[in-house]
Design an enzyme around this catalytic site. Structure first.
Site, short mmCIF file in Angstrom:
data_model
loop_
_atom_site.label_atom_id
_atom_site.label_comp_id
_atom_site.label_asym_id
_atom_site.label_seq_id
_atom_site.Cartn_x
_atom_site.Cartn_y
_atom_site.Cartn_z
N GLY A 163 0.83 -1.19 0.00
CA GLY A 163 0.00 0.00 0.00
C GLY A 163 0.87 1.24 0.00
N ALA B 9 2.24 5.09 1.41
CA ALA B 9 2.77 5.59 2.68
C ALA B 9 1.63 5.95 3.63
CB ALA B 9 3.65 6.82 2.43
N ALA C 216 13.59 -5.80 10.90
CA ALA C 216 13.67 -4.38 10.57
C ALA C 216 14.73 -4.22 9.48
CB ALA C 216 14.05 -3.57 11.81
N HIS D 20 7.24 2.57 15.53
CA HIS D 20 7.10 1.15 15.18
C HIS D 20 7.41 0.28 16.39
CE1 HIS D 20 6.54 0.66 10.72
NE2 HIS D 20 6.74 1.97 10.79
#
Length: 191
Positions: free
Chosen positions: A11, A13, A36, A54
């Site tokens: 998708g 941002a 990560a 995050h």
């Protein structure tokens, strides 16, 4: 998630794709390892704020592995019993964008092979690009083209593909029809 081996979440941002992927990982009933792909830039405060956001969203019992370059090797090293959440493909690609075309082809093939041979469950987040103006500089076009190729090839081997936009997730494998590379993207040729 129990019957799904590879899931792609894509998708634009700030669409909610990472949150959706995290939700799927949390439902996997497995130990989660978060991969990560971002390089750490301690001097960049805005980047550090993004990373912290995050980190704060993730459960404390999730393990984190940093893999900014060799993603295939990281995938191959994981045990069958876990759910591997990779966030994100765009950041990983940016880290290796300087690879020449021949090396990129090998890197992509190695990554796809690692994903198809992995015994663990994999959820991978990837950014959609190219929905607008063609970038005005060569490196931007390279990123856009390689990201599109990467998402398309991972989508083809994925059990589930979600498009997340404006906070809503759509299951593209259930709703869409895959366009094979042999079919011209601009439709059939006319005589």
């Amino acid at each position: 998630m129990d019957n799904r081996h590879l899931v792609l979440v894509t998708g634009p941002a700030r669409s909610g794709k990472s949150e959706w992927a995290e939700n799927l990982a949390g439902q996997s009933n497995r130990s989660v390892i978060y991969v990560a792909t971002a390089a750490d830039y301690p001097e960049d405060e805005e980047w550090q704020t993004r990373i912290q956001a995050h980190q704060q969203r993730r459960p404390t019992n999730w393990q984190t592995i940093h893999a900014p370059m060799d993603l295939a090797k990281t995938i191959q090293a994981q045990p069958k019993s876990i759910c591997l959440l990779i966030d994100s493909l765009g950041t990983w690609l940016a880290n290796i964008l300087d690879q020449e075309a021949e090396l990129w082809a090998v890197t992509l093939e190695t990554l796809l092979k690692a994903m198809t041979q992995a015994e663990c469950q994999i959820i991978v987040v990837g950014e959609e690009t190219g929905w607008g103006v063609v970038p005005g500089y060569p490196l931007g076009r390279r990123f856009r083209d390689r990201m599109g190729e990467l998402l398309r090839q991972i989508g083809a081997i994925s059990d589930q593909v979600y498009l997340v936009s404006a906070g809503y997730a759509l299951n593209l494998k259930a709703l869409g029809i895959y366009v094979t590379p042999m079919v011209p993207l601009d439709g059939p040729k006319r005589d």
